[in-house]
Design a protein around this motif. Structure first.
Motif, PDB file in Angstrom:
ATOM      1  N   MET A  99       0.755  -1.432   0.086  1.00  0.00           N
ATOM      2  CA  MET A  99      -0.072   0.668   0.082  1.00  0.00           C
ATOM      3  C   MET A  99       1.192   1.072  -0.110  1.00  0.00           C
ATOM      4  SD  MET A  99      -3.082  -1.130  -0.399  1.00  0.00           S
ATOM      5  CE  MET A  99      -4.121   0.388  -0.297  1.00  0.00           C
ATOM      6  N   LEU A 100       1.738   1.368   0.535  1.00  0.00           N
ATOM      7  CA  LEU A 100       2.773   2.100   0.886  1.00  0.00           C
ATOM      8  C   LEU A 100       3.223   2.695  -0.387  1.00  0.00           C
ATOM      9  CD1 LEU A 100       4.498   2.671   4.077  1.00  0.00           C
ATOM     10  CD2 LEU A 100       3.139   4.068   3.176  1.00  0.00           C
ATOM     11  N   LEU A 101       3.756   1.448  -1.558  1.00  0.00           N
ATOM     12  CA  LEU A 101       4.737   1.636  -3.006  1.00  0.00           C
ATOM     13  C   LEU A 101       3.764   2.776  -3.555  1.00  0.00           C
ATOM     14  CD1 LEU A 101       6.508  -1.241  -2.717  1.00  0.00           C
ATOM     15  CD2 LEU A 101       7.202   1.007  -2.680  1.00  0.00           C
ATOM     16  N   ILE A 102       1.897   1.399  -3.540  1.00  0.00           N
ATOM     17  CA  ILE A 102       0.952   1.989  -4.459  1.00  0.00           C
ATOM     18  C   ILE A 102       0.775   3.092  -4.357  1.00  0.00           C
ATOM     19  CG2 ILE A 102      -0.915   1.997  -5.136  1.00  0.00           C
ATOM     20  CD1 ILE A 102      -0.937  -1.270  -4.579  1.00  0.00           C
ATOM     21  N   GLY A 103       1.001   4.152  -3.009  1.00  0.00           N
ATOM     22  CA  GLY A 103       0.638   5.405  -2.520  1.00  0.00           C
ATOM     23  C   GLY A 103       2.357   6.188  -3.049  1.00  0.00           C
ATOM     24  N   LEU A 104       2.934   5.732  -3.002  1.00  0.00           N
ATOM     25  CA  LEU A 104       4.751   6.605  -3.521  1.00  0.00           C
ATOM     26  C   LEU A 104       4.201   6.368  -5.545  1.00  0.00           C
ATOM     27  CD1 LEU A 104       7.018   7.508  -2.820  1.00  0.00           C
ATOM     28  CD2 LEU A 104       7.925   5.445  -3.437  1.00  0.00           C
ATOM     29  N   TYR A 105       3.659   5.112  -6.297  1.00  0.00           N
ATOM     30  CA  TYR A 105       3.595   5.498  -7.354  1.00  0.00           C
ATOM     31  C   TYR A 105       2.904   6.598  -7.987  1.00  0.00           C
ATOM     32  CZ  TYR A 105       3.598   3.758 -11.908  1.00  0.00           C
ATOM     33  OH  TYR A 105       2.679   3.934 -13.308  1.00  0.00           O
ATOM     34  N   HIS A 106       1.557   6.546  -7.265  1.00  0.00           N
ATOM     35  CA  HIS A 106       0.596   7.807  -7.807  1.00  0.00           C
ATOM     36  C   HIS A 106       1.360   8.546  -7.508  1.00  0.00           C
ATOM     37  CE1 HIS A 106      -3.810   9.007  -7.663  1.00  0.00           C
ATOM     38  NE2 HIS A 106      -3.350   9.876  -6.663  1.00  0.00           N
ATOM     39  N   GLU A 107       1.883   9.464  -6.473  1.00  0.00           N
ATOM     40  CA  GLU A 107       2.058  10.110  -6.172  1.00  0.00           C
ATOM     41  C   GLU A 107       3.574  10.496  -7.371  1.00  0.00           C
ATOM     42  OE1 GLU A 107       1.389  12.283  -4.485  1.00  0.00           O
ATOM     43  OE2 GLU A 107       0.080  11.426  -3.292  1.00  0.00           O
ATOM     44  N   TRP A 108       4.037   9.972  -7.651  1.00  0.00           N
ATOM     45  CA  TRP A 108       5.428   9.697  -8.336  1.00  0.00           C
ATOM     46  C   TRP A 108       4.716  10.260 -10.276  1.00  0.00           C
ATOM     47  CZ3 TRP A 108       9.274   5.281  -9.523  1.00  0.00           C
ATOM     48  CH2 TRP A 108       9.964   6.672 -10.752  1.00  0.00           C
ATOM     49  N   ASN A 109       3.269   9.438 -10.328  1.00  0.00           N
ATOM     50  CA  ASN A 109       2.767  10.016 -11.778  1.00  0.00           C
ATOM     51  C   ASN A 109       2.214  10.429 -11.688  1.00  0.00           C
ATOM     52  OD1 ASN A 109       2.184   8.059 -13.769  1.00  0.00           O
ATOM     53  ND2 ASN A 109       0.167   7.695 -13.622  1.00  0.00           N
ATOM     54  N   GLN A 110       1.196  11.201 -10.681  1.00  0.00           N
ATOM     55  CA  GLN A 110       0.851  12.355 -10.644  1.00  0.00           C
ATOM     56  C   GLN A 110       1.824  13.766 -10.557  1.00  0.00           C
ATOM     57  OE1 GLN A 110      -2.783  13.462 -10.950  1.00  0.00           O
ATOM     58  NE2 GLN A 110      -2.228  11.230 -10.919  1.00  0.00           N
ATOM     59  N   LYS A 111       3.201  13.714 -10.639  1.00  0.00           N
ATOM     60  CA  LYS A 111       4.381  14.791 -10.999  1.00  0.00           C
ATOM     61  C   LYS A 111       4.319  14.768  -9.559  1.00  0.00           C
ATOM     62  CE  LYS A 111       4.764  13.727 -15.372  1.00  0.00           C
ATOM     63  NZ  LYS A 111       4.963  13.209 -15.634  1.00  0.00           N
ATOM     64  N   MET A 112       3.599  14.868  -8.487  1.00  0.00           N
ATOM     65  CA  MET A 112       3.589  15.391  -7.287  1.00  0.00           C
ATOM     66  C   MET A 112       5.261  15.813  -6.631  1.00  0.00           C
ATOM     67  SD  MET A 112       0.941  16.797  -6.222  1.00  0.00           S
ATOM     68  CE  MET A 112       0.286  17.802  -8.574  1.00  0.00           C
ATOM     69  N   LEU A 113       6.240  14.607  -6.660  1.00  0.00           N
ATOM     70  CA  LEU A 113       7.710  14.424  -5.956  1.00  0.00           C
ATOM     71  C   LEU A 113       8.288  15.441  -6.586  1.00  0.00           C
ATOM     72  CD1 LEU A 113       7.154  10.773  -5.261  1.00  0.00           C
ATOM     73  CD2 LEU A 113       6.699  12.722  -3.550  1.00  0.00           C
ATOM     74  N   ASN A 114       8.496  15.771  -7.588  1.00  0.00           N
ATOM     75  CA  ASN A 114       9.002  17.096  -8.403  1.00  0.00           C
ATOM     76  C   ASN A 114       9.019  18.323  -7.879  1.00  0.00           C
ATOM     77  OD1 ASN A 114       9.713  15.259 -10.528  1.00  0.00           O
ATOM     78  ND2 ASN A 114       7.986  16.334 -11.626  1.00  0.00           N
ATOM     79  N   TRP A 115      10.535  18.579  -7.419  1.00  0.00           N
ATOM     80  CA  TRP A 115      10.332  19.774  -6.274  1.00  0.00           C
ATOM     81  C   TRP A 115      10.370  21.215  -7.645  1.00  0.00           C
ATOM     82  CZ3 TRP A 115      10.334  20.242  -1.754  1.00  0.00           C
ATOM     83  CH2 TRP A 115      10.850  19.684  -1.135  1.00  0.00           C
ATOM     84  N   THR A 116      10.327  20.932  -8.846  1.00  0.00           N
ATOM     85  CA  THR A 116      10.194  21.982 -10.119  1.00  0.00           C
ATOM     86  C   THR A 116       9.640  21.625 -10.912  1.00  0.00           C
ATOM     87  OG1 THR A 116      12.282  21.644 -10.935  1.00  0.00           O
ATOM     88  CG2 THR A 116      12.172  23.073  -9.039  1.00  0.00           C
ATOM     89  N   TYR A 117       9.300  22.939 -12.218  1.00  0.00           N
ATOM     90  CA  TYR A 117       8.111  22.923 -12.538  1.00  0.00           C
ATOM     91  C   TYR A 117       8.325  22.250 -14.474  1.00  0.00           C
ATOM     92  CZ  TYR A 117       4.400  23.407  -9.637  1.00  0.00           C
ATOM     93  OH  TYR A 117       3.527  23.359  -8.363  1.00  0.00           O
TER      94      TYR A 117
END
Length: 117
Positions: A99-117
């Motif tokens: 469940m943690l990895l699915i949440g991390l993948y979802h955030e990564w897929n939504q580009k929420m982990l990028n610091w810059t645009y």
């Protein structure tokens, strides 16, 4: 009875003397500019009240809090390893980590982990 009244009177007089003395010699002024100004989370109150706030920074903070709480929930899994059924422990720990990895993948897929645009 008289002695208790005398002692309480002495205590009240001494405490009032100290209160009056502290008010007289204190350096506090009511006209201090910094203390009279409002303070809100480090923002300067003299500027515009509606300054733009980075929503991306807020989302990174929320993601950090969510994962931080989930990591804290993983800690009790470790001590239970020695006195529980291995298969049940493995299924529970695997489910939680997946469940943690699915949440991390979802955030990564939504580009929420990028610091810059």
């Amino acid at each position: 009875m008289k002695i208790m009244f005398l002692i309480s009177t002495i205590f009240i007089i001494i405490s009032n003397i100290f209160i009056i003395l502290s008010l007289v010699i204190s350096k506090k002024t009511n006209l201090d500019r910094e203390k009279c100004s409002p303070f809100e989370c480090g923002f300067d109150p003299k500027s515009l009240p509606r300054i733009p706030f980075s929503m991306h920074f807020f989302l990174i903070t929320v993601i950090f809090l969510i994962f931080d709480v989930e990591i804290a929930l993983i800690f009790p899994i470790i001590p239970t390893f020695s006195f529980t059924n291995m298969m049940i422990w493995f299924k529970t720990a695997s489910f939680f980590i997946i469940m943690l990895l699915i949440g991390l993948y979802h955030e990564w897929n939504q580009k929420m982990l990028n610091w810059t645009y």
